[in-house]
Design an enzyme around this catalytic site. Structure first.
Site, mmCIF file in Angstrom:
data_model
loop_
_atom_site.group_PDB
_atom_site.id
_atom_site.type_symbol
_atom_site.label_atom_id
_atom_site.label_comp_id
_atom_site.label_asym_id
_atom_site.label_seq_id
_atom_site.Cartn_x
_atom_site.Cartn_y
_atom_site.Cartn_z
ATOM 1 N N LYS A 1 54.717 43.300 42.809
ATOM 2 C CA LYS A 1 53.631 42.657 43.636
ATOM 3 C C LYS A 1 53.436 43.506 45.390
ATOM 4 O O LYS A 1 52.485 42.710 45.913
ATOM 5 C CB LYS A 1 55.535 41.620 44.504
ATOM 6 C CG LYS A 1 55.583 40.342 43.500
ATOM 7 C CD LYS A 1 54.526 39.153 42.937
ATOM 8 C CE LYS A 1 54.933 38.062 42.606
ATOM 9 N NZ LYS A 1 53.707 37.097 42.175
ATOM 10 N N SER B 1 54.655 38.260 47.894
ATOM 11 C CA SER B 1 56.107 37.596 47.450
ATOM 12 C C SER B 1 57.070 38.391 48.893
ATOM 13 O O SER B 1 55.810 39.177 49.044
ATOM 14 C CB SER B 1 57.349 38.245 46.793
ATOM 15 O OG SER B 1 58.362 37.765 47.094
ATOM 16 N N SER C 1 54.055 25.116 36.580
ATOM 17 C CA SER C 1 55.596 24.780 36.523
ATOM 18 C C SER C 1 55.596 25.223 38.391
ATOM 19 O O SER C 1 54.721 25.784 38.832
ATOM 20 C CB SER C 1 56.660 25.761 36.382
ATOM 21 O OG SER C 1 58.129 26.066 37.004
ATOM 22 N N TYR D 1 59.646 43.715 39.531
ATOM 23 C CA TYR D 1 58.802 43.187 40.388
ATOM 24 C C TYR D 1 58.439 43.144 41.447
ATOM 25 O O TYR D 1 56.746 43.106 42.126
ATOM 26 C CB TYR D 1 59.592 41.759 40.696
ATOM 27 C CG TYR D 1 59.799 40.947 41.403
ATOM 28 C CD1 TYR D 1 58.547 39.741 40.464
ATOM 29 C CD2 TYR D 1 60.158 40.259 42.601
ATOM 30 C CE1 TYR D 1 58.105 38.088 41.038
ATOM 31 C CE2 TYR D 1 59.203 39.557 43.037
ATOM 32 C CZ TYR D 1 58.914 38.199 42.603
ATOM 33 O OH TYR D 1 57.774 37.383 43.009
HETATM 34 N N1 LIG Z 1 59.343 30.819 43.969
HETATM 35 C C1 LIG Z 1 60.154 31.691 44.457
HETATM 36 O O1 LIG Z 1 60.938 32.237 45.417
HETATM 37 C C2 LIG Z 1 59.052 32.482 44.705
HETATM 38 C C3 LIG Z 1 59.178 33.407 45.528
HETATM 39 C C4 LIG Z 1 58.303 34.506 45.730
HETATM 40 C C5 LIG Z 1 56.464 34.362 45.019
HETATM 41 N N2 LIG Z 1 56.832 33.307 44.097
HETATM 42 C C6 LIG Z 1 55.467 33.657 43.259
HETATM 43 O O2 LIG Z 1 55.176 32.195 43.325
HETATM 44 C C7 LIG Z 1 54.279 32.895 41.451
HETATM 45 C C8 LIG Z 1 55.096 30.729 41.194
HETATM 46 O O3 LIG Z 1 56.160 31.583 41.196
HETATM 47 P P1 LIG Z 1 57.029 30.629 40.402
HETATM 48 O O4 LIG Z 1 58.298 29.761 41.243
HETATM 49 O O5 LIG Z 1 56.527 28.595 40.840
HETATM 50 O O6 LIG Z 1 58.040 29.922 39.354
HETATM 51 P P2 LIG Z 1 57.482 29.737 37.281
HETATM 52 O O7 LIG Z 1 58.493 27.833 38.770
HETATM 53 O O8 LIG Z 1 58.741 30.128 37.308
HETATM 54 O O9 LIG Z 1 56.345 29.583 37.374
HETATM 55 C C9 LIG Z 1 55.254 30.349 37.165
HETATM 56 C C10 LIG Z 1 53.893 29.797 36.746
HETATM 57 O O10 LIG Z 1 53.362 31.246 35.569
HETATM 58 C C11 LIG Z 1 53.133 31.014 34.405
HETATM 59 N N3 LIG Z 1 53.027 32.478 33.529
HETATM 60 C C12 LIG Z 1 54.242 32.717 33.921
HETATM 61 N N4 LIG Z 1 53.501 33.491 33.120
HETATM 62 C C13 LIG Z 1 52.596 33.594 32.284
HETATM 63 C C14 LIG Z 1 51.240 34.141 31.341
HETATM 64 N N5 LIG Z 1 51.526 35.527 30.537
HETATM 65 N N6 LIG Z 1 50.514 33.393 31.272
HETATM 66 C C15 LIG Z 1 49.579 32.324 31.735
HETATM 67 N N7 LIG Z 1 50.502 31.810 33.058
HETATM 68 C C16 LIG Z 1 51.708 32.072 33.113
HETATM 69 C C17 LIG Z 1 54.177 30.165 34.581
HETATM 70 O O11 LIG Z 1 53.093 28.803 33.317
HETATM 71 P P3 LIG Z 1 53.716 28.575 31.882
HETATM 72 O O12 LIG Z 1 54.428 29.078 31.316
HETATM 73 O O13 LIG Z 1 53.140 27.582 31.451
HETATM 74 O O14 LIG Z 1 53.163 30.026 31.058
HETATM 75 C C18 LIG Z 1 54.135 29.089 35.290
HETATM 76 O O15 LIG Z 1 53.083 27.956 35.615
HETATM 77 C C19 LIG Z 1 54.571 34.206 40.971
HETATM 78 O O16 LIG Z 1 53.777 34.616 41.370
HETATM 79 C C20 LIG Z 1 56.469 34.165 42.327
HETATM 80 O O17 LIG Z 1 56.382 35.377 42.012
HETATM 81 C C21 LIG Z 1 57.859 32.784 43.585
#
Ligand SMILES: NC(=O)c1ccc[n+]([C@@H]2O[C@H](COP(=O)([O-])OP(=O)(O)OC[C@H]3O[C@@H](n4cnc5c(N)ncnc54)[C@H](OP(=O)(O)O)[C@@H]3O)[C@@H](O)[C@H]2O)c1
Length: 287
Positions: free
Chosen positions: A155, A138, A15, A151
Protein backbone atom coordinates in the site's frame (compact mmCIF):
# COMPACT_ATOMS: atom_id res chain seq x y z
CA UNK A 1 -17.58 16.15 -11.74
CA UNK A 2 -21.06 14.66 -11.73
CA UNK A 3 -21.16 10.91 -12.36
CA UNK A 4 -24.29 10.83 -14.52
CA UNK A 5 -23.44 9.45 -17.94
CA UNK A 6 -19.78 8.81 -17.02
CA UNK A 7 -18.18 5.43 -17.69
CA UNK A 8 -16.53 4.24 -14.47
CA UNK A 9 -14.53 1.02 -14.09
CA UNK A 10 -14.48 -0.31 -10.51
CA UNK A 11 -12.23 -3.25 -9.63
CA UNK A 12 -13.17 -5.30 -6.58
CA UNK A 13 -16.83 -4.51 -7.26
CA UNK A 14 -18.11 -7.81 -5.84
CA UNK A 15 -17.70 -6.94 -2.16
CA UNK A 16 -17.10 -4.26 0.45
CA UNK A 17 -15.99 -0.79 -0.64
CA UNK A 18 -16.02 -1.56 -4.37
CA UNK A 19 -19.53 -2.97 -4.19
CA UNK A 20 -20.79 0.09 -2.28
CA UNK A 21 -19.03 2.45 -4.74
CA UNK A 22 -20.59 0.60 -7.68
CA UNK A 23 -24.10 0.64 -6.24
CA UNK A 24 -23.89 4.38 -5.53
CA UNK A 25 -22.45 5.08 -8.98
CA UNK A 26 -25.32 3.17 -10.60
CA UNK A 27 -27.77 5.12 -8.42
CA UNK A 28 -26.19 8.35 -9.69
CA UNK A 29 -26.62 7.44 -13.35
CA UNK A 30 -23.09 6.28 -14.20
CA UNK A 31 -22.24 3.46 -16.59
CA UNK A 32 -20.29 1.06 -14.39
CA UNK A 33 -17.90 -1.73 -15.36
CA UNK A 34 -17.82 -4.25 -12.52
CA UNK A 35 -14.71 -6.39 -12.11
CA UNK A 36 -13.60 -9.04 -9.64
CA UNK A 37 -13.46 -12.82 -9.61
CA UNK A 38 -16.90 -13.63 -8.18
CA UNK A 39 -19.18 -13.40 -11.20
CA UNK A 40 -22.40 -14.12 -9.29
CA UNK A 41 -21.71 -11.36 -6.76
CA UNK A 42 -20.89 -8.93 -9.60
CA UNK A 43 -24.18 -9.87 -11.26
CA UNK A 44 -26.08 -9.02 -8.08
CA UNK A 45 -24.60 -5.51 -8.14
CA UNK A 46 -25.34 -5.15 -11.86
CA UNK A 47 -28.98 -6.11 -11.28
CA UNK A 48 -29.51 -2.63 -9.79
CA UNK A 49 -29.31 -1.07 -13.25
CA UNK A 50 -28.57 -3.81 -15.80
CA UNK A 51 -28.70 -1.44 -18.77
CA UNK A 52 -25.86 0.65 -17.31
CA UNK A 53 -23.71 -2.15 -15.84
CA UNK A 54 -21.14 -4.39 -17.50
CA UNK A 55 -20.07 -7.48 -15.57
CA UNK A 56 -16.45 -8.01 -16.55
CA UNK A 57 -14.95 -10.71 -14.33
CA UNK A 58 -11.18 -10.89 -14.07
CA UNK A 59 -8.35 -12.25 -12.00
CA UNK A 60 -6.40 -9.04 -11.41
CA UNK A 61 -3.03 -10.84 -11.60
CA UNK A 62 -3.69 -12.74 -14.82
CA UNK A 63 -1.29 -10.47 -16.68
CA UNK A 64 -1.65 -12.13 -20.09
CA UNK A 65 -5.44 -11.72 -20.08
CA UNK A 66 -5.45 -8.05 -19.04
CA UNK A 67 -5.07 -6.44 -22.52
CA UNK A 68 -8.22 -8.20 -23.75
CA UNK A 69 -10.10 -7.25 -20.58
CA UNK A 70 -9.10 -3.62 -21.10
CA UNK A 71 -10.22 -3.79 -24.75
CA UNK A 72 -13.63 -5.08 -23.70
CA UNK A 73 -13.99 -2.42 -21.00
CA UNK A 74 -12.97 0.42 -23.31
CA UNK A 75 -15.06 -0.78 -26.26
CA UNK A 76 -18.26 -1.03 -24.18
CA UNK A 77 -18.87 2.72 -24.63
CA UNK A 78 -15.74 3.74 -26.50
CA UNK A 79 -14.06 5.27 -23.44
CA UNK A 80 -13.39 4.99 -19.74
CA UNK A 81 -13.82 8.26 -17.90
CA UNK A 82 -12.78 7.05 -14.44
CA UNK A 83 -10.79 3.97 -13.42
CA UNK A 84 -11.09 3.05 -9.73
CA UNK A 85 -8.34 0.61 -8.74
CA UNK A 86 -9.96 -0.79 -5.62
CA UNK A 87 -9.45 -4.59 -5.62
CA UNK A 88 -7.13 -5.71 -2.85
CA UNK A 89 -6.37 -8.15 -0.11
CA UNK A 90 -5.08 -7.60 3.42
CA UNK A 91 -2.81 -9.51 5.78
CA UNK A 92 -2.86 -10.58 9.41
CA UNK A 93 0.48 -12.13 10.42
CA UNK A 94 3.72 -11.11 12.08
CA UNK A 95 6.72 -10.92 9.74
CA UNK A 96 8.42 -13.69 11.69
CA UNK A 97 5.53 -16.02 10.80
CA UNK A 98 5.11 -14.92 7.17
CA UNK A 99 6.38 -16.90 4.20
CA UNK A 100 7.91 -15.13 1.20
CA UNK A 101 5.18 -16.20 -1.27
CA UNK A 102 2.68 -14.25 0.87
CA UNK A 103 4.71 -11.07 0.33
CA UNK A 104 4.82 -11.80 -3.40
CA UNK A 105 1.05 -12.36 -3.58
CA UNK A 106 0.27 -9.15 -1.66
CA UNK A 107 2.62 -7.17 -3.89
CA UNK A 108 1.01 -8.65 -7.01
CA UNK A 109 -2.64 -8.12 -6.03
CA UNK A 110 -2.32 -4.83 -4.14
CA UNK A 111 0.43 -3.10 -6.12
CA UNK A 112 1.34 -4.65 -9.48
CA UNK A 113 -2.26 -5.33 -10.52
CA UNK A 114 -3.41 -1.69 -10.26
CA UNK A 115 -0.17 -0.60 -11.93
CA UNK A 116 -0.69 -3.08 -14.78
CA UNK A 117 -4.28 -1.98 -15.34
CA UNK A 118 -3.38 1.69 -15.17
CA UNK A 119 -0.50 1.23 -17.63
CA UNK A 120 -2.94 -0.32 -20.11
CA UNK A 121 -5.69 2.29 -19.70
CA UNK A 122 -3.42 5.34 -19.50
CA UNK A 123 -2.32 5.59 -23.18
CA UNK A 124 -5.97 5.58 -24.28
CA UNK A 125 -6.87 8.29 -21.76
CA UNK A 126 -3.88 10.34 -22.95
CA UNK A 127 -4.91 9.91 -26.58
CA UNK A 128 -8.43 11.00 -25.68
CA UNK A 129 -7.12 13.90 -23.60
CA UNK A 130 -9.42 13.08 -20.72
CA UNK A 131 -9.57 10.73 -17.76
CA UNK A 132 -9.38 10.24 -14.04
CA UNK A 133 -7.53 7.44 -12.26
CA UNK A 134 -8.20 6.59 -8.60
CA UNK A 135 -6.39 4.08 -6.43
CA UNK A 136 -7.48 2.75 -3.05
CA UNK A 137 -4.44 2.57 -0.78
CA UNK A 138 -4.94 2.71 3.00
CA UNK A 139 -3.92 4.57 6.14
CA UNK A 140 -1.50 1.61 6.20
CA UNK A 141 -0.07 3.06 2.98
CA UNK A 142 1.35 5.94 5.04
CA UNK A 143 1.94 4.29 8.41
CA UNK A 144 3.65 0.97 9.23
CA UNK A 145 1.37 -1.05 11.51
CA UNK A 146 2.01 -4.49 13.02
CA UNK A 147 0.62 -7.67 11.42
CA UNK A 148 0.69 -6.01 8.01
CA UNK A 149 4.33 -5.89 6.81
CA UNK A 150 3.38 -7.14 3.34
CA UNK A 151 0.17 -5.11 3.13
CA UNK A 152 1.91 -1.93 4.31
CA UNK A 153 4.71 -2.49 1.80
CA UNK A 154 2.26 -2.88 -1.07
CA UNK A 155 0.00 0.00 0.00
CA UNK A 156 3.00 2.34 0.50
CA UNK A 157 4.04 1.37 -3.03
CA UNK A 158 0.56 2.28 -4.30
CA UNK A 159 0.94 5.77 -2.80
CA UNK A 160 4.39 6.06 -4.39
CA UNK A 161 3.39 4.99 -7.90
CA UNK A 162 0.17 6.99 -8.11
CA UNK A 163 1.69 10.15 -6.59
CA UNK A 164 4.57 10.02 -9.05
CA UNK A 165 2.15 9.29 -11.89
CA UNK A 166 0.07 12.32 -10.91
CA UNK A 167 3.12 14.53 -11.17
CA UNK A 168 3.69 13.26 -14.70
CA UNK A 169 0.17 13.42 -16.14
CA UNK A 170 -1.93 15.95 -14.23
CA UNK A 171 -0.86 19.03 -16.18
CA UNK A 172 0.92 17.34 -19.05
CA UNK A 173 -2.18 15.39 -20.12
CA UNK A 174 -5.05 16.77 -18.03
CA UNK A 175 -5.63 13.45 -16.27
CA UNK A 176 -6.49 13.54 -12.57
CA UNK A 177 -5.12 11.04 -10.05
CA UNK A 178 -6.81 10.48 -6.71
CA UNK A 179 -5.21 8.37 -3.96
CA UNK A 180 -7.68 7.11 -1.37
CA UNK A 181 -6.57 6.37 2.19
CA UNK A 182 -9.26 4.55 4.17
CA UNK A 183 -8.94 3.66 7.81
CA UNK A 184 -11.02 0.76 9.12
CA UNK A 185 -14.18 0.30 7.07
CA UNK A 186 -16.66 -2.42 7.98
CA UNK A 187 -16.24 -4.92 5.12
CA UNK A 188 -15.12 -8.57 4.85
CA UNK A 189 -11.49 -7.37 4.40
CA UNK A 190 -10.17 -9.08 7.55
CA UNK A 191 -12.08 -12.28 6.81
CA UNK A 192 -10.51 -12.33 3.34
CA UNK A 193 -7.02 -11.39 4.63
CA UNK A 194 -4.13 -13.83 4.28
CA UNK A 195 -2.21 -15.30 7.20
CA UNK A 196 1.52 -16.07 7.24
CA UNK A 197 1.12 -19.42 5.48
CA UNK A 198 -1.05 -17.90 2.74
CA UNK A 199 -4.32 -19.25 4.08
CA UNK A 200 -7.44 -17.09 4.24
CA UNK A 201 -7.98 -15.79 7.76
CA UNK A 202 -11.70 -16.53 7.80
CA UNK A 203 -12.73 -14.23 10.65
CA UNK A 204 -13.05 -10.52 11.21
CA UNK A 205 -11.21 -8.07 13.50
CA UNK A 206 -12.64 -5.94 16.31
CA UNK A 207 -11.33 -2.78 14.63
CA UNK A 208 -12.91 -3.65 11.28
CA UNK A 209 -16.20 -4.54 12.96
CA UNK A 210 -16.16 -1.09 14.62
CA UNK A 211 -15.10 0.54 11.35
CA UNK A 212 -16.83 3.20 9.28
CA UNK A 213 -20.06 2.10 7.62
CA UNK A 214 -19.18 1.02 4.09
CA UNK A 215 -21.86 3.18 2.45
CA UNK A 216 -20.66 6.27 4.30
CA UNK A 217 -17.07 5.47 3.28
CA UNK A 218 -18.12 4.99 -0.36
CA UNK A 219 -19.98 8.32 -0.29
CA UNK A 220 -16.89 10.12 0.99
CA UNK A 221 -14.71 8.46 -1.65
CA UNK A 222 -17.08 9.49 -4.45
CA UNK A 223 -17.20 13.04 -3.12
CA UNK A 224 -13.38 13.16 -3.22
CA UNK A 225 -13.29 11.76 -6.76
CA UNK A 226 -16.01 14.17 -7.91
CA UNK A 227 -13.93 17.07 -6.55
CA UNK A 228 -10.83 15.60 -8.24
CA UNK A 229 -8.98 15.72 -4.92
CA UNK A 230 -5.41 14.40 -5.00
CA UNK A 231 -5.76 12.55 -1.72
CA UNK A 232 -8.89 11.46 0.08
CA UNK A 233 -8.61 10.34 3.71
CA UNK A 234 -11.57 8.27 4.86
CA UNK A 235 -10.72 7.75 8.50
CA UNK A 236 -12.21 9.10 11.66
CA UNK A 237 -11.17 9.30 15.30
CA UNK A 238 -7.87 7.74 16.22
CA UNK A 239 -6.98 6.55 12.73
CA UNK A 240 -7.43 9.97 11.16
CA UNK A 241 -5.40 11.44 14.03
CA UNK A 242 -2.62 8.93 13.39
CA UNK A 243 -1.94 10.43 9.96
CA UNK A 244 -1.66 13.87 11.53
CA UNK A 245 0.68 12.59 14.25
CA UNK A 246 2.77 10.86 11.57
CA UNK A 247 3.20 14.20 9.78
CA UNK A 248 3.82 16.35 12.85
CA UNK A 249 5.47 14.00 15.36
CA UNK A 250 6.65 10.82 13.60
CA UNK A 251 8.70 9.68 16.62
CA UNK A 252 5.56 9.70 18.74
CA UNK A 253 3.79 7.47 16.23
CA UNK A 254 6.76 5.09 15.98
CA UNK A 255 6.63 4.78 19.77
CA UNK A 256 2.91 3.99 19.73
CA UNK A 257 3.34 1.35 17.01
CA UNK A 258 6.31 -0.12 18.93
CA UNK A 259 4.06 -0.64 21.93
CA UNK A 260 1.44 -2.39 19.80
CA UNK A 261 4.16 -4.58 18.23
CA UNK A 262 5.45 -5.50 21.70
CA UNK A 263 1.93 -6.41 22.84
CA UNK A 264 1.44 -8.70 19.86
CA UNK A 265 4.89 -10.30 20.31
CA UNK A 266 4.00 -11.07 23.93
CA UNK A 267 0.71 -12.61 22.83
CA UNK A 268 2.62 -14.79 20.38
CA UNK A 269 5.18 -15.77 23.02
CA UNK A 270 2.38 -16.84 25.35
CA UNK A 271 0.37 -18.76 22.78
CA UNK A 272 3.02 -19.87 20.28
CA UNK A 273 3.68 -19.06 16.64
CA UNK A 274 0.94 -19.48 14.09
CA UNK A 275 -1.79 -18.35 16.47
CA UNK A 276 -4.30 -15.90 15.07
CA UNK A 277 -3.61 -12.40 16.38
CA UNK A 278 -5.87 -9.38 16.39
CA UNK A 279 -4.51 -5.90 16.11
CA UNK A 280 -6.54 -2.93 17.06
CA UNK A 281 -5.75 0.29 15.22
CA UNK A 282 -7.49 2.28 17.94
CA UNK A 283 -4.67 1.36 20.33
CA UNK A 284 -2.20 3.07 18.02
CA UNK A 285 -3.11 6.52 19.13
CA UNK A 286 -4.32 6.06 22.66
CA UNK A 287 -2.24 8.11 25.06
N1 LIG B 1 -12.02 -2.28 4.71
C1 LIG B 1 -11.01 -1.58 5.20
O1 LIG B 1 -10.92 -1.34 6.43
C2 LIG B 1 -9.97 -1.02 4.28
C3 LIG B 1 -9.08 -0.08 4.81
C4 LIG B 1 -8.08 0.44 3.98
C5 LIG B 1 -8.02 0.07 2.66
N2 LIG B 1 -8.90 -0.86 2.16
C6 LIG B 1 -8.76 -1.25 0.76
O2 LIG B 1 -10.01 -1.15 0.12
C7 LIG B 1 -10.03 -2.05 -0.98
C8 LIG B 1 -11.34 -2.86 -0.93
O3 LIG B 1 -11.31 -3.66 0.24
P1 LIG B 1 -12.64 -4.10 1.02
O4 LIG B 1 -12.51 -3.62 2.40
O5 LIG B 1 -13.81 -3.74 0.23
O6 LIG B 1 -12.40 -5.69 1.06
P2 LIG B 1 -13.26 -6.89 0.45
O7 LIG B 1 -14.69 -6.78 0.85
O8 LIG B 1 -12.51 -8.11 0.83
O9 LIG B 1 -13.18 -6.64 -1.13
C9 LIG B 1 -12.02 -6.90 -1.85
C10 LIG B 1 -12.37 -6.87 -3.33
O10 LIG B 1 -11.16 -7.09 -4.08
C11 LIG B 1 -11.39 -8.09 -5.05
N3 LIG B 1 -10.19 -8.89 -5.28
C12 LIG B 1 -9.33 -9.38 -4.35
N4 LIG B 1 -8.37 -10.11 -4.94
C13 LIG B 1 -8.63 -10.07 -6.29
C14 LIG B 1 -7.99 -10.64 -7.42
N5 LIG B 1 -6.89 -11.39 -7.30
N6 LIG B 1 -8.52 -10.40 -8.64
C15 LIG B 1 -9.63 -9.64 -8.77
N7 LIG B 1 -10.27 -9.08 -7.74
C16 LIG B 1 -9.78 -9.29 -6.50
C17 LIG B 1 -12.50 -8.97 -4.45
O11 LIG B 1 -13.24 -9.55 -5.50
P3 LIG B 1 -13.37 -11.14 -5.76
O12 LIG B 1 -13.39 -11.82 -4.45
O13 LIG B 1 -14.64 -11.22 -6.55
O14 LIG B 1 -12.18 -11.46 -6.60
C18 LIG B 1 -13.35 -7.97 -3.71
O15 LIG B 1 -14.34 -7.42 -4.56
C19 LIG B 1 -8.77 -2.89 -0.89
O16 LIG B 1 -7.79 -2.39 -1.75
C20 LIG B 1 -8.34 -2.69 0.55
O17 LIG B 1 -6.97 -2.88 0.74
C21 LIG B 1 -9.88 -1.40 2.94
Amino acid sequence: MAFEGKVVWVTGASSGIGEALSRQLLDRGAYVILSGRQTVALGRVAANAPQRALVLPFEATNWDALPDVVDEAWNWHGAIDILVNNAGISQRSLAVDTQLPVYRALMEVDYLAPVALTQLVLPRMIERGFGHIAAVSSVAGKIGVPLRTGYCGAKHAVVGYFSALRAEIESAHGIAVTVILPGSVKTPIAINAVEGNGERRGRSDPNIERGIDVNIAAGSILEGIAEQRREVVVADGMEGAALQIMRDHPEKLYEITRQEGARLANMRNDAGPGMSLDSDHARLVQP
